[in-house]
Design a protein around this motif. Structure first.
Motif, PDB file in Angstrom:
ATOM      1  N   GLU A  14       0.842  -1.198   0.000  1.00  0.00           N
ATOM      2  CA  GLU A  14       0.000   0.000   0.000  1.00  0.00           C
ATOM      3  C   GLU A  14       0.877   1.248   0.000  1.00  0.00           C
ATOM      4  O   GLU A  14       1.859   1.321   0.750  1.00  0.00           O
ATOM      5  CB  GLU A  14      -0.897  -0.021   1.242  1.00  0.00           C
ATOM      6  N   LEU A  15       0.529   2.225  -0.825  1.00  0.00           N
ATOM      7  CA  LEU A  15       1.259   3.489  -0.845  1.00  0.00           C
ATOM      8  C   LEU A  15       0.793   4.360   0.303  1.00  0.00           C
ATOM      9  O   LEU A  15      -0.403   4.631   0.444  1.00  0.00           O
ATOM     10  CB  LEU A  15       1.044   4.217  -2.179  1.00  0.00           C
ATOM     11  N   GLU A  16       1.730   4.794   1.139  1.00  0.00           N
ATOM     12  CA  GLU A  16       1.392   5.683   2.252  1.00  0.00           C
ATOM     13  C   GLU A  16       1.479   7.128   1.775  1.00  0.00           C
ATOM     14  O   GLU A  16       2.486   7.556   1.230  1.00  0.00           O
ATOM     15  CB  GLU A  16       2.377   5.464   3.399  1.00  0.00           C
ATOM     16  N   ARG A  17       0.426   7.876   1.984  1.00  0.00           N
ATOM     17  CA  ARG A  17       0.367   9.259   1.530  1.00  0.00           C
ATOM     18  C   ARG A  17       0.308  10.211   2.721  1.00  0.00           C
ATOM     19  O   ARG A  17      -0.048   9.818   3.832  1.00  0.00           O
ATOM     20  CB  ARG A  17      -0.856   9.478   0.630  1.00  0.00           C
ATOM     21  N   ASP A  18       0.626  11.472   2.458  1.00  0.00           N
ATOM     22  CA  ASP A  18       0.683  12.462   3.533  1.00  0.00           C
ATOM     23  C   ASP A  18      -0.637  12.595   4.281  1.00  0.00           C
ATOM     24  O   ASP A  18      -0.657  12.757   5.502  1.00  0.00           O
ATOM     25  CB  ASP A  18       1.076  13.826   2.966  1.00  0.00           C
ATOM     26  N   TYR A  52       4.693   1.100   1.373  1.00  0.00           N
ATOM     27  CA  TYR A  52       5.877   1.838   0.939  1.00  0.00           C
ATOM     28  C   TYR A  52       5.524   3.313   0.871  1.00  0.00           C
ATOM     29  O   TYR A  52       4.354   3.697   0.958  1.00  0.00           O
ATOM     30  CB  TYR A  52       6.375   1.338  -0.426  1.00  0.00           C
ATOM     31  N   HIS A  53       6.533   4.153   0.739  1.00  0.00           N
ATOM     32  CA  HIS A  53       6.307   5.593   0.639  1.00  0.00           C
ATOM     33  C   HIS A  53       7.487   6.229  -0.085  1.00  0.00           C
ATOM     34  O   HIS A  53       8.486   5.558  -0.381  1.00  0.00           O
ATOM     35  CB  HIS A  53       6.104   6.232   2.021  1.00  0.00           C
ATOM     36  N   ASP A  54       7.372   7.501  -0.367  1.00  0.00           N
ATOM     37  CA  ASP A  54       8.380   8.191  -1.173  1.00  0.00           C
ATOM     38  C   ASP A  54       9.608   8.606  -0.368  1.00  0.00           C
ATOM     39  O   ASP A  54      10.604   9.027  -0.950  1.00  0.00           O
ATOM     40  CB  ASP A  54       7.769   9.429  -1.838  1.00  0.00           C
ATOM     41  N   GLU A  55       9.544   8.520   0.940  1.00  0.00           N
ATOM     42  CA  GLU A  55      10.653   8.961   1.789  1.00  0.00           C
ATOM     43  C   GLU A  55      11.552   7.784   2.190  1.00  0.00           C
ATOM     44  O   GLU A  55      11.144   6.625   2.171  1.00  0.00           O
ATOM     45  CB  GLU A  55      10.121   9.611   3.079  1.00  0.00           C
ATOM     46  N   TYR A  56      12.780   8.104   2.599  1.00  0.00           N
ATOM     47  CA  TYR A  56      13.598   7.152   3.336  1.00  0.00           C
ATOM     48  C   TYR A  56      12.963   6.959   4.710  1.00  0.00           C
ATOM     49  O   TYR A  56      12.320   7.874   5.243  1.00  0.00           O
ATOM     50  CB  TYR A  56      15.020   7.688   3.541  1.00  0.00           C
ATOM     51  N   GLU A  57      13.173   5.770   5.279  1.00  0.00           N
ATOM     52  CA  GLU A  57      12.673   5.546   6.636  1.00  0.00           C
ATOM     53  C   GLU A  57      13.758   4.862   7.460  1.00  0.00           C
ATOM     54  O   GLU A  57      14.276   3.808   7.086  1.00  0.00           O
ATOM     55  CB  GLU A  57      11.409   4.690   6.620  1.00  0.00           C
ATOM     56  N   GLN A 111      11.570   9.778   9.058  1.00  0.00           N
ATOM     57  CA  GLN A 111      11.368   9.799   7.611  1.00  0.00           C
ATOM     58  C   GLN A 111      11.945  11.093   7.043  1.00  0.00           C
ATOM     59  O   GLN A 111      11.830  12.150   7.668  1.00  0.00           O
ATOM     60  CB  GLN A 111       9.879   9.702   7.267  1.00  0.00           C
ATOM     61  N   PHE A 112      12.562  10.987   5.864  1.00  0.00           N
ATOM     62  CA  PHE A 112      13.107  12.187   5.215  1.00  0.00           C
ATOM     63  C   PHE A 112      13.139  11.957   3.710  1.00  0.00           C
ATOM     64  O   PHE A 112      13.306  10.826   3.244  1.00  0.00           O
ATOM     65  CB  PHE A 112      14.506  12.513   5.759  1.00  0.00           C
ATOM     66  N   PRO A 113      12.990  13.024   2.914  1.00  0.00           N
ATOM     67  CA  PRO A 113      12.908  12.889   1.458  1.00  0.00           C
ATOM     68  C   PRO A 113      14.280  12.796   0.798  1.00  0.00           C
ATOM     69  O   PRO A 113      15.315  13.141   1.386  1.00  0.00           O
ATOM     70  CB  PRO A 113      12.171  14.158   1.023  1.00  0.00           C
ATOM     71  N   HIS A 114      14.286  12.369  -0.446  1.00  0.00           N
ATOM     72  CA  HIS A 114      15.522  12.134  -1.200  1.00  0.00           C
ATOM     73  C   HIS A 114      16.059  13.391  -1.875  1.00  0.00           C
ATOM     74  O   HIS A 114      17.221  13.763  -1.689  1.00  0.00           O
ATOM     75  CB  HIS A 114      15.253  11.068  -2.272  1.00  0.00           C
ATOM     76  N   GLU A 115      15.216  14.048  -2.653  1.00  0.00           N
ATOM     77  CA  GLU A 115      15.682  15.078  -3.575  1.00  0.00           C
ATOM     78  C   GLU A 115      16.396  16.240  -2.891  1.00  0.00           C
ATOM     79  O   GLU A 115      17.454  16.675  -3.363  1.00  0.00           O
ATOM     80  CB  GLU A 115      14.519  15.592  -4.427  1.00  0.00           C
ATOM     81  N   PRO A 116      15.872  16.784  -1.785  1.00  0.00           N
ATOM     82  CA  PRO A 116      16.584  17.914  -1.156  1.00  0.00           C
ATOM     83  C   PRO A 116      18.010  17.565  -0.723  1.00  0.00           C
ATOM     84  O   PRO A 116      18.911  18.392  -0.863  1.00  0.00           O
ATOM     85  CB  PRO A 116      15.711  18.252   0.056  1.00  0.00           C
ATOM     86  N   LEU A 117      18.214  16.348  -0.225  1.00  0.00           N
ATOM     87  CA  LEU A 117      19.558  15.949   0.196  1.00  0.00           C
ATOM     88  C   LEU A 117      20.506  15.862  -0.996  1.00  0.00           C
ATOM     89  O   LEU A 117      21.649  16.339  -0.939  1.00  0.00           O
ATOM     90  CB  LEU A 117      19.510  14.590   0.897  1.00  0.00           C
ATOM     91  N   VAL A 118      20.050  15.259  -2.072  1.00  0.00           N
ATOM     92  CA  VAL A 118      20.899  15.099  -3.252  1.00  0.00           C
ATOM     93  C   VAL A 118      21.230  16.452  -3.873  1.00  0.00           C
ATOM     94  O   VAL A 118      22.366  16.713  -4.276  1.00  0.00           O
ATOM     95  CB  VAL A 118      20.210  14.179  -4.275  1.00  0.00           C
TER      96      VAL A 118
END
Length: 310
Positions: A14-18, A52-57, A111-118
């Protein structure tokens, strides 16, 4: 007489959403969340499900034991189990030794997102230290020997706000990036290399294997295509993947078999041939060597990745 059919078995994560991240379930209020989101919850909970979700966990278990499911990996967990999962990598932890009524705290999560870190790493050299860690997280990383320090890190991050939270979070990431006692959980992982031509060559070989699993892949034939001797190709391949050519092919095939065992109801014999094994006995033997159980045991265990079943 009408026969009532059972509902179809859930097979997809299942996709976890905000909008599902309610403070009532342990999430921080959305208006207080910046780059880093903290989560604390017990078990059972609606949050413990195959998802699953779009962030690292970054996930620390503080009590109970049971089975963990990360991608195609199934294994035991106990207090102190620390795992970093990458974006969209399905996962779940299912406790099997709970007291009646459950436990109020089992999971300390960040949890934290990918794109800002990269993006930030392109202009802040110090952040580049974590890029190999993020690459490994695509497969899920289990860390050893960090559980006590990880719990201290979590509480520091949770207690801090603004720039101090970012500082505490970076301190946590630095420990993870420096940790050498870990294992990758799901599937196989390519090793880094500085040679662009070698990267292109190895990715071409790996793509050939993964896209055509049912075909017979020969190290000799691939070596000839690359203009190498077979022995040189085998050394080159092992350096780039960490596996011998035969072991890598077997691991990719078993990984695909795991996906089919989890996500379909195809007969095991059908899956055996679909992923490229030419007899069931060899498939079962290789599967047990890599996963520590038979395909039928793996399929049975995978059903528990939902909620009680979760």
């Amino acid at each position: 007489m009408t026969i009532k059919m059972p509902p179809p078995r859930q097979i997809k994560p299942e996709l976890e959403r905000d909008f599902t991240r309610s403070p009532a379930l342990g999430y921080e209020p959305s208006d207080e969340v910046g780059f880093v989101r903290c989560l604390e919850h017990g078990f059972p909970t609606p949050l413990a499900r195959w998802h699953y979700h779009d962030e690292y966990e970054l996930h620390l278990i503080t009590c109970t034991s049971g089975k963990a499911f990360v991608g195609d990996w199934i294994g035991p967990f106990q207090p102190g189990h620390l795992v970093l999962t990458g974006p969209r990598l399905p996962h779940n932890w299912v406790s099997s030794d709970m007291p009646e009524g459950g436990v109020p705290q089992r999971d300390l999560v960040i949890q934290f997102p990918h794109e800002p870190l990269v993006q930030a790493a392109q202009t802040i050299p110090e952040l580049r230290d974590i890029l190999p860690l993020l690459e490994r997280a695509k497969h899920g990383i289990e860390f050893f020997g960090l559980s006590q320090r990880a719990e201290q890190h979590w509480h520091r991050v949770k207690a801090a706000k603004g720039l101090r939270r970012w500082s505490a979070f970076c301190d946590y990431l630095a420990d993870l990036a420096a940790c050498t006692d870990y294992r990758l959980l799901s599937s196989v992982q390519l090793q880094s290399t500085d040679d662009d031509r070698s990267i292109d060559q190895i990715h071409a070989v790996v793509s050939r294997i993964t896209d055509r699993l049912a075909e017979d892949h020969s190290a000799r034939a691939l070596a000839a295509e690359l203009g190498m001797s077979e022995s040189r190709f085998c050394r080159f391949f092992r350096k780039a993947t960490g596996n011998t050519f035969t072991d890598f092919v077997n691991r990719v095939r078993i990984s695909r078999a795991c996906q089919l065992l989890m996500d379909t109801e195809h007969p095991i014999v059908h899956i055996c041939y679909e992923v490229g094994f030419n007899n069931v006995a060899n498939f079962n033997r290789r599967f047990r060597e890599i996963k520590g159980m038979t395909p039928s045991e793996y399929r049975k265990l995978s059903l528990t990745r939902f909620h009680g079943a979760a």
